[in-house]
Design a protein around this motif. Structure first.
Motif, PDB file in Angstrom:
ATOM      1  N   THR A 132     -21.667   3.754 -21.502  1.00 12.49           N
ATOM      2  CA  THR A 132     -22.970   4.025 -20.898  1.00 12.49           C
ATOM      3  C   THR A 132     -23.186   3.291 -19.592  1.00 12.49           C
ATOM      4  OG1 THR A 132     -24.115   2.213 -22.034  1.00 12.49           O
ATOM      5  CG2 THR A 132     -23.972   4.327 -23.192  1.00 12.49           C
ATOM      6  N   GLU A 138     -24.262   0.278 -19.516  1.00 10.91           N
ATOM      7  CA  GLU A 138     -25.220  -0.780 -19.802  1.00 10.91           C
ATOM      8  C   GLU A 138     -24.473  -2.087 -20.072  1.00 10.91           C
ATOM      9  OE1 GLU A 138     -28.393  -0.641 -19.672  1.00 10.91           O
ATOM     10  OE2 GLU A 138     -29.005   1.453 -19.882  1.00 10.91           O
ATOM     11  N   ASP A 183     -28.697   5.931 -17.570  1.00 12.85           N
ATOM     12  CA  ASP A 183     -28.201   4.565 -17.486  1.00 12.85           C
ATOM     13  C   ASP A 183     -29.085   3.747 -16.549  1.00 12.85           C
ATOM     14  OD1 ASP A 183     -26.175   5.540 -19.029  1.00 12.85           O
ATOM     15  OD2 ASP A 183     -24.714   5.672 -17.396  1.00 12.85           O
ATOM     16  N   THR A 212     -27.665   6.584 -22.742  1.00 12.15           N
ATOM     17  CA  THR A 212     -28.237   5.523 -23.567  1.00 12.15           C
ATOM     18  C   THR A 212     -29.240   6.097 -24.562  1.00 12.15           C
ATOM     19  OG1 THR A 212     -27.976   3.916 -21.778  1.00 12.15           O
ATOM     20  CG2 THR A 212     -29.513   3.347 -23.545  1.00 12.15           C
TER      21      THR A 212
END
Length: 270
Positions: free
Chosen positions: A94, A96, A132, A165
């Motif tokens: 993702t 993240e 994201d 996400t």
């Protein structure tokens, strides 16, 4: 210099609040003073997210903490080797950060001030799929994970990647938006279809299927129309659009000159 509350939401012993600073007046040189002057003229203001805990816990984006006060402890909450592997996987697919540190106890937490834009959403045992970088903070009851696109066309042609996400559970989520809150269009779909020429749909929730399709039935028609592929959302739920996002990107790259012939997005990122 004061701070004014512009957005507030209360959860289970947790309160999230977005504070907005008055105009900054602390410049010590001409260059930064001129910058602050133009920011005042453009109504660009500094904002900061504040979290109040009452024997509760909150999950933050890594690096978001600015300062805190009270009886609050931080827990990285890795969850053993299995938990670490899951976090590493989610981070890889993702974009993240790996760890979402959890702060628990009673007191105040202030996150990093920025000129960004924020919104909040309360989930009631449901999930949302977001772009994201939108996640900023949430109640600890919310699970932050990865959502895989259900078909190859969405992953390859939609400019969203194979994973996005996923935020799931019951509680409040704070999102860092790419544009001001009042420039977000929130469409409620009731067994309907929404087609978007570009990658500015930033959130979806409910029973929404995301696919990428040709703008017309034939490749020749798609080519002559200049549109190519469209991001398509079908079903029942809600989709958030940030239609002005591409305008800010163009302004940052080429200034006002680039806006004289805006053209179309053709489903590509600027």
């Amino acid at each position: 210099m004061g701070r004014n509350s512009i957005l507030k939401m209360e959860g289970d012993n947790v309160t999230f609040e977005v504070l907005e600073y008055d105009y900054l007046r602390g410049s010590r040189d001409i260059g930064s003073a001129l910058g602050l002057f133009y920011m005042r003229e453009a109504n660009i203001k500094l904002k900061q997210v504040k979290v109040i805990l009452n024997n509760a816990s909150v999950k933050l984006e890594a690096g978001a903490l600015h300062f805190l006060k009270g009886n609050i402890e931080m827990d990285s909450k890795v969850g053993g080797m299995l938990g670490l592997g899951k976090k590493l996987f989610t981070s890889k697919v993702t974009g993240e950060t790996v760890f979402k540190p959890v702060y628990r106890g009673s007191g105040e937490i202030h996150l990093e001030p920025s000129f960004g834009h924020y919104d909040m959403i309360k989930l009631n045992n449901e999930e949302i799929i977001v772009d994201d970088g939108l996640f900023y903070a949430c109640e600890d009851s919310i699970e932050v994970g990865a959502a895989m696109q259900k078909n190859l066309s969405s992953a390859m042609l939609g400019n969203e990647g194979l994973f996005q996400t996923r935020l799931k559970g019951r509680g409040i989520v704070v999102l860092e938006l790419p544009v001001p809150q009042d420039e977000i269009i929130k469409y409620t779909l009731n067994n309907e279809t929404l087609k978007v020429d570009g990658s500015f749909a930033i959130l979806r929730k409910g029973s929404i299927e995301f696919t990428v399709e040709k703008s017309s039935k034939s490749l020749i028609s798609s080519a002559t129309s200049g549109e190519g592929f469209l991001n398509v959302f079908r079903g029942t739920g809600e989709v958030w659009l940030a239609p002005t996002q591409s305008i800010y990107r163009k302004l940052a790259i080429s200034g006002l000159y680039g806006m004289t012939n805006p053209g179309g997005s053709s489903n590509t990122k600027e």
